[in-house]
Design a protein around this motif. Structure first.
Motif, mmCIF file in Angstrom:
data_model
loop_
_atom_site.group_PDB
_atom_site.id
_atom_site.type_symbol
_atom_site.label_atom_id
_atom_site.label_comp_id
_atom_site.label_asym_id
_atom_site.label_seq_id
_atom_site.Cartn_x
_atom_site.Cartn_y
_atom_site.Cartn_z
ATOM 1 N N GLN A 197 0.837 -1.198 0.000
ATOM 2 C CA GLN A 197 0.000 0.000 0.000
ATOM 3 C C GLN A 197 0.879 1.258 0.000
ATOM 4 O O GLN A 197 0.659 2.188 -0.779
ATOM 5 N N TYR A 198 1.890 1.258 0.871
ATOM 6 C CA TYR A 198 2.824 2.394 0.916
ATOM 7 C C TYR A 198 3.609 2.505 -0.398
ATOM 8 O O TYR A 198 3.838 3.605 -0.904
ATOM 9 N N PHE A 199 4.036 1.365 -0.919
ATOM 10 C CA PHE A 199 4.805 1.355 -2.172
ATOM 11 C C PHE A 199 3.970 1.939 -3.308
ATOM 12 O O PHE A 199 4.465 2.737 -4.118
ATOM 13 N N ALA A 200 2.693 1.544 -3.369
ATOM 14 C CA ALA A 200 1.801 2.061 -4.408
ATOM 15 C C ALA A 200 1.633 3.575 -4.287
ATOM 16 O O ALA A 200 1.627 4.291 -5.298
ATOM 17 N N GLU A 201 1.514 4.063 -3.058
ATOM 18 C CA GLU A 201 1.391 5.511 -2.853
ATOM 19 C C GLU A 201 2.638 6.235 -3.360
ATOM 20 O O GLU A 201 2.544 7.283 -4.007
ATOM 21 N N ARG A 202 3.806 5.676 -3.071
ATOM 22 C CA ARG A 202 5.044 6.303 -3.515
ATOM 23 C C ARG A 202 5.176 6.298 -5.030
ATOM 24 O O ARG A 202 5.763 7.213 -5.613
ATOM 25 N N LYS A 203 4.643 5.269 -5.677
ATOM 26 C CA LYS A 203 4.727 5.169 -7.140
ATOM 27 C C LYS A 203 3.626 5.961 -7.842
ATOM 28 O O LYS A 203 3.637 6.096 -9.063
ATOM 29 N N GLY A 204 2.665 6.465 -7.066
ATOM 30 C CA GLY A 204 1.551 7.183 -7.672
ATOM 31 C C GLY A 204 0.522 6.273 -8.310
ATOM 32 O O GLY A 204 -0.235 6.686 -9.195
ATOM 33 N N MET A 231 15.127 -2.780 7.349
ATOM 34 C CA MET A 231 13.819 -3.403 7.571
ATOM 35 C C MET A 231 12.694 -2.382 7.728
ATOM 36 O O MET A 231 11.644 -2.483 7.076
ATOM 37 N N ASN A 232 12.897 -1.391 8.595
ATOM 38 C CA ASN A 232 11.827 -0.419 8.859
ATOM 39 C C ASN A 232 11.443 0.344 7.595
ATOM 40 O O ASN A 232 10.258 0.589 7.343
ATOM 41 N N ALA A 233 12.426 0.741 6.801
ATOM 42 C CA ALA A 233 12.141 1.469 5.559
ATOM 43 C C ALA A 233 11.416 0.577 4.568
ATOM 44 O O ALA A 233 10.485 1.016 3.874
ATOM 45 N N ILE A 234 11.816 -0.682 4.493
ATOM 46 C CA ILE A 234 11.194 -1.614 3.550
ATOM 47 C C ILE A 234 9.717 -1.826 3.897
ATOM 48 O O ILE A 234 8.854 -1.853 3.016
ATOM 49 N N LEU A 235 9.414 -1.951 5.178
ATOM 50 C CA LEU A 235 8.033 -2.205 5.589
ATOM 51 C C LEU A 235 7.115 -1.004 5.369
ATOM 52 O O LEU A 235 5.892 -1.146 5.431
ATOM 53 N N VAL A 236 7.688 0.168 5.106
ATOM 54 C CA VAL A 236 6.849 1.318 4.741
ATOM 55 C C VAL A 236 6.970 1.605 3.243
ATOM 56 O O VAL A 236 6.791 2.729 2.795
ATOM 57 N N GLY A 237 7.277 0.563 2.486
ATOM 58 C CA GLY A 237 7.166 0.660 1.032
ATOM 59 C C GLY A 237 8.425 0.987 0.263
ATOM 60 O O GLY A 237 8.379 1.120 -0.960
ATOM 61 N N GLU A 238 9.566 1.100 0.921
ATOM 62 C CA GLU A 238 10.795 1.419 0.200
ATOM 63 C C GLU A 238 11.466 0.130 -0.276
ATOM 64 O O GLU A 238 12.525 -0.283 0.205
ATOM 65 N N ILE A 239 10.830 -0.516 -1.264
ATOM 66 C CA ILE A 239 11.327 -1.798 -1.769
ATOM 67 C C ILE A 239 11.953 -1.659 -3.152
ATOM 68 O O ILE A 239 12.216 -2.654 -3.826
ATOM 69 N N ASP A 240 12.235 -0.416 -3.563
ATOM 70 C CA ASP A 240 12.788 -0.183 -4.897
ATOM 71 C C ASP A 240 14.105 -0.916 -5.129
ATOM 72 O O ASP A 240 14.376 -1.367 -6.252
ATOM 73 N N GLU A 241 14.957 -1.025 -4.092
ATOM 74 C CA GLU A 241 16.242 -1.681 -4.302
ATOM 75 C C GLU A 241 16.056 -3.137 -4.713
ATOM 76 O O GLU A 241 16.881 -3.687 -5.467
#
Length: 358
Positions: free
Chosen positions: A140-147, A332-342
């Motif tokens: 959900q967070y990842f989708a928000e970041r991607k628009g 871990m904390n950043a990934i769980l809020v949608g920062e999975i780009d790497e």
């Protein structure tokens, strides 16, 4: 020729770009929205490719100009400046080569599609259901970041805040091409909320990412469907257990069964269920095609095989590891809020390199 770039192919693509530039402003093309949408996506692809090519040519010319200056200039300072600039320009040229090479690769026609994501709790009971909810929020967070736009299609929630299963659609630019590598078993290692002794437990959640099918992709005949309606059940609003709004659709030839009960309207539930069914049928067809390819070459990434563990989330060490490409992050904390780009970017590059080498 610049490097090993086939300029004849580049010229073909530039000509296609010019042709599309004229077509996309033609009112007649706008009449068919589906066709026009495909035109727009192709135009964006070619915009990137043509701009990259012109940037590459400009950088190459700058390097040649500097080499000429180095040969002809009498002042040592000018020669030194030109040599230093060429070091940076050559690095830039190499980046542009790699970018252009990727842009020229044949595209998977499904990569530009929207996607349907299904998350299911596996081994681990309540802890697996809680982790399913964590993954749902992460996407959900990842989708928000991607628009991207996200819509929940169905959810089977537990009393402690987890999900036995949840499915949702994602729409936006290059959704399936980005999300496709999230398919597989996600393993979590942590101390469960319900564990009093402080022991670390291992649980698993499966994720399936399906390209959303257009009507032209999958032809479903009414005679192949069995549609049942029943009363909603589980956690919900006032409509639960009061009307026959829930829908179960069985696709007889494949045996696939899809249910939806989230909406108060039976029609809306049927529409959502058919959307999921189309995506699953398209995914079955893609899996068959990839199985044929895999029989000729052993694919390393992105074959659609969801039986194996793909990623581990180790909470005590704040470590996330993707086992397909041996990539580990301690964010871990950043990934769980949608920062999975790497991860999505590294997997995409690994998949492209695998295609090039085979």
């Amino acid at each position: 020729m610049i490097g090993n770039i086939p300029e004849d192919k580049i010229n073909e693509l530039i000509q296609e770009h010019e042709t599309l530039r004229n077509r996309i402003i033609d009112p007649a093309e706008m009449a068919d929205q589906r066709s026009y949408s495909k035109l727009g996506r192709r135009m964006k692809e070619l915009d990137k490719l043509v701009n990259c090519w012109y940037d590459l040519k400009k950088t190459h010319q700058s390097i040649q100009d500097n080499l000429e200056m180095i040969q002809q200039a009498d002042e040592p300072e000018l020669k030194e400046m030109a040599e230093e600039e060429n070091v940076e320009l050559k690095e830039e040229l190499e980046r542009k080569f790699e970018e252009l090479k990727e842009l020229m690769m044949p595209k998977d026609p499904n990569d530009d599609k929207d996607a349907i994501v299904e998350i299911r709790a596996g081994t681990g009971g309540d802890e697996a259901a809680l982790f399913a909810a964590d993954l749902f929020r992460m996407y959900q967070y990842f989708a928000e970041r991607k628009g991207w736009k996200m819509q929940t299609l169905s959810a089977n929630a537990t009393e402690i805040g987890g999900f036995k299963e949840v499915s949702f659609s994602l729409s936006g630019e290059y959704v399936y091409g980005t999300m496709r590598f999230e398919s597989g078993v996600h393993r979590v290692q942590r101390i469960p909320q319900t564990e009093s002794s402080g022991r670390i437990h291992t649980s698993a959640v499966s994720v399936a990412v399906l390209p959303e099918a257009d009507d032209v992709d999958i032809d479903i005949e009414d005679k192949d469907l069995r549609i049942d309606v029943y009363r909603s059940s589980g956690h919900g609003g006032q409509s639960v257990n009061t009307t026959d709004s829930a829908v179960r659709i069985t696709h007889i030839p494949s045996g696939l069964v899809v249910t939806c009960q989230d909406e108060k309207s039976q029609l809306k539930n049927k529409t959502k269920a058919l959307k999921v069914l189309r995506a699953r049928l398209l995914d079955l067809e893609i899996s068959r095609q990839e199985a044929q390819i895999a029989s000729q070459r052993k694919a390393q990434v992105g074959t659609g095989d969801r039986s194996g563990k793909i990623r581990t989330y180790n909470f005590p060490q704040s470590r996330v590891t993707d086992h397909r490409i041996n990539l580990t992050s301690y964010r871990m904390n950043a990934i769980l809020v949608g920062e999975i780009d790497e991860f999505t970017e590294a997997l995409r590059l690994a998949y492209n390199n695998e295609k090039i080498n085979n």
